[in-house]
Design a protein around this motif. Sequence first.
Motif, PDB file in Angstrom:
ATOM      1  N   TRP A  45      29.971   9.066 -49.029  1.00 49.71           N
ATOM      2  CA  TRP A  45      28.935   8.520 -48.109  1.00 49.71           C
ATOM      3  C   TRP A  45      30.039   8.657 -46.585  1.00 49.71           C
ATOM      4  O   TRP A  45      31.161   8.535 -46.525  1.00 49.71           O
ATOM      5  N   THR A  48      22.011   7.163 -43.477  1.00 53.22           N
ATOM      6  CA  THR A  48      20.724   7.065 -44.719  1.00 53.22           C
ATOM      7  C   THR A  48      20.546   8.641 -45.044  1.00 53.22           C
ATOM      8  O   THR A  48      19.324   9.002 -45.511  1.00 53.22           O
ATOM      9  N   TYR A  89      19.533   9.029 -48.371  1.00 49.04           N
ATOM     10  CA  TYR A  89      17.705   8.445 -48.930  1.00 49.04           C
ATOM     11  C   TYR A  89      16.955   8.977 -48.891  1.00 49.04           C
ATOM     12  O   TYR A  89      16.418   9.682 -48.906  1.00 49.04           O
ATOM     13  N   THR A 132      16.372   3.289 -52.623  1.00 50.36           N
ATOM     14  CA  THR A 132      17.361   2.274 -52.090  1.00 50.36           C
ATOM     15  C   THR A 132      18.550   1.458 -52.341  1.00 50.36           C
ATOM     16  O   THR A 132      19.329   1.503 -51.720  1.00 50.36           O
ATOM     17  N   TYR A 144      21.580   4.385 -52.815  1.00 51.82           N
ATOM     18  CA  TYR A 144      21.892   5.312 -52.048  1.00 51.82           C
ATOM     19  C   TYR A 144      21.918   4.474 -50.326  1.00 51.82           C
ATOM     20  O   TYR A 144      22.552   4.747 -49.737  1.00 51.82           O
ATOM     21  N   ARG A 145      21.529   2.987 -50.324  1.00 50.15           N
ATOM     22  CA  ARG A 145      21.664   2.355 -49.533  1.00 50.15           C
ATOM     23  C   ARG A 145      21.397   0.804 -49.227  1.00 50.15           C
ATOM     24  O   ARG A 145      21.866   0.038 -48.390  1.00 50.15           O
TER      25      ARG A 145
END
Length: 285
Positions: free
Chosen positions: A165, A171, A174, A202, A205-206
């Motif tokens: 990340w 993002t 995503y 979501t 990855y979020r």
Amino acid sequence: MVDLFRRKLLKTGAAATAMAAAAKSAFAQQPRQAAGGSFYTKGQVRIHYQEFGSGFPLLLIAGGGLNSTIAGLGNPFPAIDEFKGEYRCIASDLRTANAGQSYGPLEVDRPWDSFTDDHLGVMDHLGIDKFMVMGFCIGGPLIWNLLKRAPNRVIAAVLAQPSGWRPEMPTLSYDTNMAGWGPDFVKRHPEVTMATVDKFLTKMYRNNPDFVITVTRDFVKSCQTPVLILPDDIPAHPYKVAMEAAMLAPKAEVSMFPWKEPKERIPLAVRQIHSFLKAHRPAAT
């Protein structure tokens, strides 16, 4: 007598040149796969897997993100051909791969664990308890999740060009998958909507994104499994994250960087992988 010696010398030189050319060609080629493969099934899940070679089990996880398939193990080097001479290599298509033969529901509440269920399920199906693992790209987060879920089963792990990340591109994964993976997946699976894809990505990855995505820094600090990390540095494979993981993990080793460019460096990196796996492979009983 001199002419005979010269002819033998020339013949030997030509043979050596031919062998070197053949080795270079073999290194560059795509992995040779057995036709068809096999399937592991559990409920609604059907995972296509293949085995190559013999020896201590080595689980291989191809790059390609959610489109990871066995065929992807030809990049950045032909992993199956490279390791099947010493190991029982097992590889599978992710259940989400649009070009793969696996299938399973999108488990929107536990996306990473659903993939780990599949990998452990295949190994259980084959009667394999302990194994080593090598993964590329998405294989990085998947391997850390394997180490969290099955620390007593994974003997050693190689993470090549691992995903991670980036706070400056929060993002990225995503957005990339919503545009490049999700629409094709929905076409192939009309029972799935883009709203479901959104929830899946979501969660994946979020929600609480950070570091290597699937585990915390505290987990990596406590991980006693030997790991070899080969960093990359493209948006989806942040060098900083790979090196931080290597610094934190108490039994980590790291390759040179860059190891893929120029391409002449790749064989050196592969030799390091061989040495690492050999050092941690259990002695034959």
